[in-house]
Write a protein that holds these residues in place. Sequence first.
Motif, PDB file in Angstrom:
ATOM      1  N   PHE A 126       0.442  -1.174  -0.177  1.00 45.47           N
ATOM      2  CA  PHE A 126       0.110  -0.023  -0.217  1.00 45.47           C
ATOM      3  C   PHE A 126       0.451   1.067  -0.304  1.00 45.47           C
ATOM      4  O   PHE A 126       0.560   2.267  -0.788  1.00 45.47           O
ATOM      5  CB  PHE A 126      -1.210  -0.230   0.888  1.00 45.47           C
ATOM      6  CG  PHE A 126      -1.901  -0.687   1.262  1.00 45.47           C
ATOM      7  CD1 PHE A 126      -2.515  -1.547  -0.314  1.00 45.47           C
ATOM      8  CD2 PHE A 126      -3.154  -0.988   1.466  1.00 45.47           C
ATOM      9  CE1 PHE A 126      -3.482  -2.264  -0.352  1.00 45.47           C
ATOM     10  CE2 PHE A 126      -3.872  -1.376   2.022  1.00 45.47           C
ATOM     11  CZ  PHE A 126      -4.146  -2.531   1.224  1.00 45.47           C
ATOM     12  N   LEU A 127       1.811   1.431   0.383  1.00 48.21           N
ATOM     13  CA  LEU A 127       2.578   1.893   0.265  1.00 48.21           C
ATOM     14  C   LEU A 127       3.626   2.783  -0.679  1.00 48.21           C
ATOM     15  O   LEU A 127       3.147   4.115  -1.249  1.00 48.21           O
ATOM     16  CB  LEU A 127       4.283   2.940   1.434  1.00 48.21           C
ATOM     17  CG  LEU A 127       3.452   2.411   3.114  1.00 48.21           C
ATOM     18  CD1 LEU A 127       4.713   2.060   4.104  1.00 48.21           C
ATOM     19  CD2 LEU A 127       3.581   3.402   3.468  1.00 48.21           C
ATOM     20  N   SER A 128       3.671   1.905  -2.144  1.00 48.29           N
ATOM     21  CA  SER A 128       4.239   1.769  -2.865  1.00 48.29           C
ATOM     22  C   SER A 128       3.295   2.969  -3.620  1.00 48.29           C
ATOM     23  O   SER A 128       3.477   2.798  -4.796  1.00 48.29           O
ATOM     24  CB  SER A 128       4.551   0.969  -3.996  1.00 48.29           C
ATOM     25  OG  SER A 128       3.388  -0.613  -3.943  1.00 48.29           O
ATOM     26  N   LEU A 129       2.236   2.646  -3.203  1.00 49.06           N
ATOM     27  CA  LEU A 129       0.771   3.305  -4.044  1.00 49.06           C
ATOM     28  C   LEU A 129       0.624   4.739  -3.478  1.00 49.06           C
ATOM     29  O   LEU A 129      -0.192   5.764  -4.280  1.00 49.06           O
ATOM     30  CB  LEU A 129      -1.034   2.797  -3.932  1.00 49.06           C
ATOM     31  CG  LEU A 129      -0.806   1.535  -4.532  1.00 49.06           C
ATOM     32  CD1 LEU A 129      -1.910   0.236  -4.513  1.00 49.06           C
ATOM     33  CD2 LEU A 129      -0.566   0.711  -5.818  1.00 49.06           C
ATOM     34  N   VAL A 130       1.205   5.380  -2.935  1.00 48.92           N
ATOM     35  CA  VAL A 130       1.048   6.833  -2.258  1.00 48.92           C
ATOM     36  C   VAL A 130       3.028   7.990  -2.322  1.00 48.92           C
ATOM     37  O   VAL A 130       3.099   6.535  -2.320  1.00 48.92           O
ATOM     38  CB  VAL A 130       0.548   7.245  -0.914  1.00 48.92           C
ATOM     39  CG1 VAL A 130      -1.322   6.144  -1.620  1.00 48.92           C
ATOM     40  CG2 VAL A 130       0.833   5.953   0.044  1.00 48.92           C
ATOM     41  N   SER A 131       2.259   8.734  -2.380  1.00 44.49           N
ATOM     42  CA  SER A 131       3.366   9.438  -2.882  1.00 44.49           C
ATOM     43  C   SER A 131       4.108   9.353  -0.823  1.00 44.49           C
ATOM     44  O   SER A 131       3.028  10.467  -0.365  1.00 44.49           O
ATOM     45  CB  SER A 131       3.380  10.734  -3.857  1.00 44.49           C
ATOM     46  OG  SER A 131       2.187  11.682  -3.457  1.00 44.49           O
ATOM     47  N   VAL A 132       5.147  10.281  -1.166  1.00 46.02           N
ATOM     48  CA  VAL A 132       5.426  10.690  -0.331  1.00 46.02           C
ATOM     49  C   VAL A 132       4.745  12.118   0.145  1.00 46.02           C
ATOM     50  O   VAL A 132       4.327  12.679   1.382  1.00 46.02           O
ATOM     51  CB  VAL A 132       7.019  12.005   0.122  1.00 46.02           C
ATOM     52  CG1 VAL A 132       7.466  12.323   1.783  1.00 46.02           C
ATOM     53  CG2 VAL A 132       7.516  10.035   0.463  1.00 46.02           C
TER      54      VAL A 132
END
Length: 356
Positions: A126-132
């Motif tokens: 899931f972290l790979s699907l959102v930007s910083v």
Amino acid sequence: MTITATPSPTPAATTAHLRSTELEHRIARDPARFRVLTGDRPTGPLHLGHHFGTLRNRVRLQDLGVDVFVLIADYQVLTDRDTAERLQEYTDGLLLDYLALGIDPARSTVFNHSAVPALNQLLLPFLSLVSVAELGRNPTVKDEIAHSRQSAVSGLMYTYPVHQAADILFCKGNVVPVGQDQLPHLELTRTIARRFNERYGNLFPEPEALLSTAPLLLGTDGTKMSKSRANSIPLGATADETARLIRGATTDADRHITYDPDARPGVSSLVLLAALCLDRDPHEVAAEIGGGGAAALKRTVTDAVNGHLAPVRARRAEYAADLTYVRSVLRAGNERAAALAERTLEEVREAMGTFR
């Protein structure tokens, strides 16, 4: 019962409330189609604000026939704390309050983060699907960081909304009860579900917000009622403890009691608390007290709260006498949640091509 007038909503807020109202109608027509994810962090005793704000609604949805998942978010205790102190005590307290208020383990699933490793593994994809940048813009994260009691912000704090997305999507929850201020968190969950589906195949629902209509109860000091501010009335307090806490509540110098949340927030919150416990209109309650002053107001509130909580306290004491059973409820819930999370994680791996 009419509680209070609200200020003119923004267009976005109006749209969110209209969608929530329509969602309520769909739930009423076919409750079995819906699964709710909600929960609490075990950082202290639940209080009357939780009771009227969220807990009653969980029982209502359960009784309608909705599949309700209640998360004891023990890992999220670490988002703004260096250690998870008194975790077992607070977890037991949550379980006692849930059961005493009507959460039925035969119809609802109570579980905790640390017992469901597959849920937490979803955080990585899931972290790979959102930007910083998207994480940094989240207003709830910014507010949590501003009020953090830590000297430095942890990575867990920063990724808090993505962890919440894993909480919701592991069980494919499609309804999340939230307040207006929590909508950005849910919108990020919807974004993650949508991006996963677009990239890997349709797997997750985009959960909808069921907006709370509960009125705001202030703490005994006139600020937001909170476990961490020592200004709440715990559900597990005795009748005498409740009376003492209410006697110390903030009021004002005007002896005549009225219900005017904007001009008299402390007095009005006490009036509202009595009205909620008595299932009456707060204006009527205030009018009956009239010129009796703060002392009469606090007697009315104390009697109303203690009367309302008397059967809850009796059930809570019964459960507290059998903690073996209470903890077995959590074990059973953990087993169901873990099995469901394993299935979801397997589906995620297959969709991403990482499972053979």
